[in-house]
Design a protein around this motif. Structure first.
Motif, PDB file in Angstrom:
ATOM      1  N   VAL A 188       0.792  -0.734   0.165  1.00 25.01           N
ATOM      2  CA  VAL A 188       0.250   0.067  -0.366  1.00 25.01           C
ATOM      3  C   VAL A 188       0.881   1.296  -0.073  1.00 25.01           C
ATOM      4  O   VAL A 188       2.549   1.290   0.777  1.00 25.01           O
ATOM      5  CB  VAL A 188      -1.372  -0.194   1.062  1.00 25.01           C
ATOM      6  CG1 VAL A 188      -1.897   1.255   1.521  1.00 25.01           C
ATOM      7  CG2 VAL A 188      -2.144  -1.449   1.301  1.00 25.01           C
ATOM      8  N   TYR A 189       0.203   2.547  -0.574  1.00 28.12           N
ATOM      9  CA  TYR A 189       1.317   3.384  -0.851  1.00 28.12           C
ATOM     10  C   TYR A 189       0.396   4.921  -0.861  1.00 28.12           C
ATOM     11  O   TYR A 189      -0.510   4.195  -1.032  1.00 28.12           O
ATOM     12  CB  TYR A 189       1.502   3.519  -2.155  1.00 28.12           C
ATOM     13  CG  TYR A 189       2.834   2.380  -3.058  1.00 28.12           C
ATOM     14  CD1 TYR A 189       4.190   2.624  -2.941  1.00 28.12           C
ATOM     15  CD2 TYR A 189       2.361   1.237  -3.264  1.00 28.12           C
ATOM     16  CE1 TYR A 189       5.406   1.296  -2.994  1.00 28.12           C
ATOM     17  CE2 TYR A 189       3.370   0.200  -3.471  1.00 28.12           C
ATOM     18  CZ  TYR A 189       5.094   0.361  -3.162  1.00 28.12           C
ATOM     19  OH  TYR A 189       4.980  -0.780  -3.771  1.00 28.12           O
ATOM     20  N   LYS A 203       6.182   4.483   0.398  1.00 32.10           N
ATOM     21  CA  LYS A 203       5.583   3.044   0.563  1.00 32.10           C
ATOM     22  C   LYS A 203       4.894   3.119   2.022  1.00 32.10           C
ATOM     23  O   LYS A 203       5.921   3.391   3.283  1.00 32.10           O
ATOM     24  CB  LYS A 203       6.798   2.039   0.315  1.00 32.10           C
ATOM     25  CG  LYS A 203       5.729   0.795   0.484  1.00 32.10           C
ATOM     26  CD  LYS A 203       7.003  -0.672   0.014  1.00 32.10           C
ATOM     27  CE  LYS A 203       6.907  -1.728   0.198  1.00 32.10           C
ATOM     28  NZ  LYS A 203       7.761  -3.002   0.100  1.00 32.10           N
ATOM     29  N   MET A 204       3.649   1.817   2.526  1.00 34.27           N
ATOM     30  CA  MET A 204       3.831   2.069   4.291  1.00 34.27           C
ATOM     31  C   MET A 204       4.320   0.928   4.425  1.00 34.27           C
ATOM     32  O   MET A 204       4.169  -0.246   3.154  1.00 34.27           O
ATOM     33  CB  MET A 204       2.280   2.823   3.794  1.00 34.27           C
ATOM     34  CG  MET A 204       1.835   3.770   3.635  1.00 34.27           C
ATOM     35  SD  MET A 204      -0.740   3.783   4.309  1.00 34.27           S
ATOM     36  CE  MET A 204      -0.655   3.824   6.066  1.00 34.27           C
ATOM     37  N   GLN A 205       4.123   1.125   5.691  1.00 31.84           N
ATOM     38  CA  GLN A 205       4.380  -0.787   6.217  1.00 31.84           C
ATOM     39  C   GLN A 205       3.365  -1.343   7.110  1.00 31.84           C
ATOM     40  O   GLN A 205       2.245  -0.560   7.534  1.00 31.84           O
ATOM     41  CB  GLN A 205       5.874   0.015   7.357  1.00 31.84           C
ATOM     42  CG  GLN A 205       7.175   0.534   7.662  1.00 31.84           C
ATOM     43  CD  GLN A 205       8.176  -0.355   6.374  1.00 31.84           C
ATOM     44  OE1 GLN A 205       7.547  -1.052   5.945  1.00 31.84           O
ATOM     45  NE2 GLN A 205       8.390   0.669   4.794  1.00 31.84           N
ATOM     46  N   ARG A 206       3.545  -2.745   6.715  1.00 38.66           N
ATOM     47  CA  ARG A 206       2.255  -3.679   6.784  1.00 38.66           C
ATOM     48  C   ARG A 206       2.123  -3.966   8.367  1.00 38.66           C
ATOM     49  O   ARG A 206       3.594  -4.457   9.136  1.00 38.66           O
ATOM     50  CB  ARG A 206       2.023  -4.426   6.443  1.00 38.66           C
ATOM     51  CG  ARG A 206       0.940  -5.348   6.919  1.00 38.66           C
ATOM     52  CD  ARG A 206       1.442  -6.664   5.962  1.00 38.66           C
ATOM     53  NE  ARG A 206       0.693  -6.725   4.641  1.00 38.66           N
ATOM     54  CZ  ARG A 206       0.102  -7.554   4.023  1.00 38.66           C
ATOM     55  NH1 ARG A 206      -1.448  -6.799   4.679  1.00 38.66           N
ATOM     56  NH2 ARG A 206      -0.563  -7.151   2.453  1.00 38.66           N
ATOM     57  N   VAL A 207       1.378  -3.272   9.583  1.00 39.73           N
ATOM     58  CA  VAL A 207       0.622  -3.156  10.907  1.00 39.73           C
ATOM     59  C   VAL A 207       0.488  -5.272  11.233  1.00 39.73           C
ATOM     60  O   VAL A 207       0.848  -6.121  12.011  1.00 39.73           O
ATOM     61  CB  VAL A 207      -0.086  -2.581  11.364  1.00 39.73           C
ATOM     62  CG1 VAL A 207       0.029  -3.135  13.123  1.00 39.73           C
ATOM     63  CG2 VAL A 207       1.203  -1.292  11.208  1.00 39.73           C
ATOM     64  N   PHE A 228      -4.730   6.501  -1.505  1.00 39.98           N
ATOM     65  CA  PHE A 228      -4.016   5.604  -1.380  1.00 39.98           C
ATOM     66  C   PHE A 228      -4.603   5.317  -1.770  1.00 39.98           C
ATOM     67  O   PHE A 228      -5.311   4.747  -2.625  1.00 39.98           O
ATOM     68  CB  PHE A 228      -4.784   4.893  -0.018  1.00 39.98           C
ATOM     69  CG  PHE A 228      -4.285   5.520   1.001  1.00 39.98           C
ATOM     70  CD1 PHE A 228      -3.176   5.100   1.931  1.00 39.98           C
ATOM     71  CD2 PHE A 228      -5.133   5.463   2.145  1.00 39.98           C
ATOM     72  CE1 PHE A 228      -2.770   5.758   3.052  1.00 39.98           C
ATOM     73  CE2 PHE A 228      -5.320   6.780   3.000  1.00 39.98           C
ATOM     74  CZ  PHE A 228      -3.605   6.742   3.962  1.00 39.98           C
ATOM     75  N   THR A 229      -2.899   4.321  -2.473  1.00 41.24           N
ATOM     76  CA  THR A 229      -2.874   2.766  -3.725  1.00 41.24           C
ATOM     77  C   THR A 229      -2.591   1.672  -3.460  1.00 41.24           C
ATOM     78  O   THR A 229      -1.660   0.956  -2.294  1.00 41.24           O
ATOM     79  CB  THR A 229      -2.051   3.580  -5.190  1.00 41.24           C
ATOM     80  OG1 THR A 229      -0.903   4.227  -4.853  1.00 41.24           O
ATOM     81  CG2 THR A 229      -2.773   5.432  -4.793  1.00 41.24           C
ATOM     82  N   ARG A 230      -2.515   0.422  -4.393  1.00 43.17           N
ATOM     83  CA  ARG A 230      -1.934  -0.678  -4.335  1.00 43.17           C
ATOM     84  C   ARG A 230      -0.706  -0.454  -5.287  1.00 43.17           C
ATOM     85  O   ARG A 230      -0.074  -1.912  -6.020  1.00 43.17           O
ATOM     86  CB  ARG A 230      -2.541  -1.553  -4.542  1.00 43.17           C
ATOM     87  CG  ARG A 230      -3.921  -2.047  -3.178  1.00 43.17           C
ATOM     88  CD  ARG A 230      -4.416  -3.134  -2.911  1.00 43.17           C
ATOM     89  NE  ARG A 230      -3.818  -4.294  -3.958  1.00 43.17           N
ATOM     90  CZ  ARG A 230      -4.592  -4.111  -5.449  1.00 43.17           C
ATOM     91  NH1 ARG A 230      -6.347  -3.114  -5.505  1.00 43.17           N
ATOM     92  NH2 ARG A 230      -5.235  -4.738  -6.058  1.00 43.17           N
ATOM     93  N   GLY A 231      -0.311   0.299  -5.476  1.00 44.30           N
ATOM     94  CA  GLY A 231       0.745   1.012  -6.364  1.00 44.30           C
ATOM     95  C   GLY A 231       0.502   1.766  -8.073  1.00 44.30           C
ATOM     96  O   GLY A 231       1.483   1.845  -8.848  1.00 44.30           O
ATOM     97  N   SER A 232      -0.313   1.341  -8.442  1.00 46.75           N
ATOM     98  CA  SER A 232      -0.888   2.197  -9.162  1.00 46.75           C
ATOM     99  C   SER A 232      -2.083   3.078  -9.126  1.00 46.75           C
ATOM    100  O   SER A 232      -3.327   2.852  -8.795  1.00 46.75           O
ATOM    101  CB  SER A 232      -1.122   0.861 -10.743  1.00 46.75           C
ATOM    102  OG  SER A 232      -2.191   0.348 -10.404  1.00 46.75           O
TER     103      SER A 232
END
Length: 271
Positions: A188-189, A203-207, A228-232
């Motif tokens: 997730v970005y 880029k976010m860090q998974r918790v 928020f995106t998943r890269g695109s």
């Protein structure tokens, strides 16, 4: 009698001589003409200017995201409503036939508009249509109804922002809850206007399975918009209804720390 016969003979000789001369002249003319024969007239290959076919004018095409289609109007998420022509047709833009799915909010569409402002054809699809003029640029004379440009006074943000003079930077923590159908291996970005809307700017860090987090040090007074995106952009977040959502805003007003919690209800590429 002998004189008459003699005169007749002389006349016959003269007639024969004239005939021979005429025939000789005709033969010469014929031979001469065959060397310079007049060409057979041909039909003109270029039609006269008054009957040259005039190509049909190309009608303007406007693209946007549908909000509603009923009672003779098509309404876009921009708030613009255009009137449908009585014989307007609705087709799938990819197959050019009647859509096999329901016409519902969130679909993308291209409205083909006649010079009198009527939508003669509506071409719908499930993916964005970038090959037409944005619906926001449709001439105002074509719009049957449009949302008021004045916002609700109760929703207008305050014009003055206050920032802390005590802290140079603020620790900002952004935590997002993603939908249950988010692939477990997905990243997730955060895309921001300050990064030129790069879909992979931060880029976010998974918790855990559904939470992602980022912690940053930002200057007080920083103000930016983000999504928020998943890269695109094909996998950008959407509203709960599936419609394109407005960008989020983050204003760092000051202090030592700021915690921001957000929720993504849907992704654009997932049902």
């Amino acid at each position: 009698m002998d004189a008459a016969i003699r005169r007749a003979g002389e006349f016959a000789v003269i007639v024969a001589f004239v005939l021979c001369a005429v025939l000789q002249s005709s033969a010469v003319s014929a031979l001469s003409g065959s060397a310079h024969a007049t060409p057979i007239p041909q039909a003109s290959q270029t039609p006269p200017p008054d009957i040259v076919a005039t190509p049909a004018p190309t009608l303007p095409r406007y693209s946007g995201q549908l909000l509603d289609l009923e009672r003779g109007y098509v309404v876009f998420t921009t708030g613009d409503a255009l009137r449908l022509a009585p014989d307007a047709v609705v087709v799938d833009d990819d197959t050019n036939v009647a859509p096999a799915y329901a016409i519902e909010p969130g679909l993308y569409a291209i409205a083909i508009v006649s010079p009198d402002g009527l939508v003669t054809s509506l071409r719908v699809a499930r993916t964005p249509r970038p090959s037409a003029t944005p619906i926001a640029d449709v001439p105002r004379a074509y719009v049957a109804a449009v949302s008021s440009p004045q916002p609700n006074p109760d929703l207008v943000p305050p014009t003055t922002r206050y920032t802390s003079k005590l802290s140079a930077t603020v620790q900002v923590t952004i935590t997002v809850l993603v939908p249950p159908d988010t692939p477990f291996d997905a990243d997730v970005y955060i895309a921001t206007d300050s990064s030129g809307w790069n879909a992979q700017a931060i880029k976010m860090q998974r918790v855990d399975g559904r939470h992602f987090r980022i912690v940053s040090q930002l200057q007080g007074g920083t103000d930016f918009h983000y999504l928020f995106t998943r890269g695109s952009w094909a996998s950008v977040e959407r509203e709960r209804s599936g419609l394109q959502r407005q960008a989020r805003e983050l204003m760092i007003e000051g202090g030592d720390a700021l915690d921001v919690s957000a929720t993504v209800y849907r992704w654009a590429d997932l049902p």
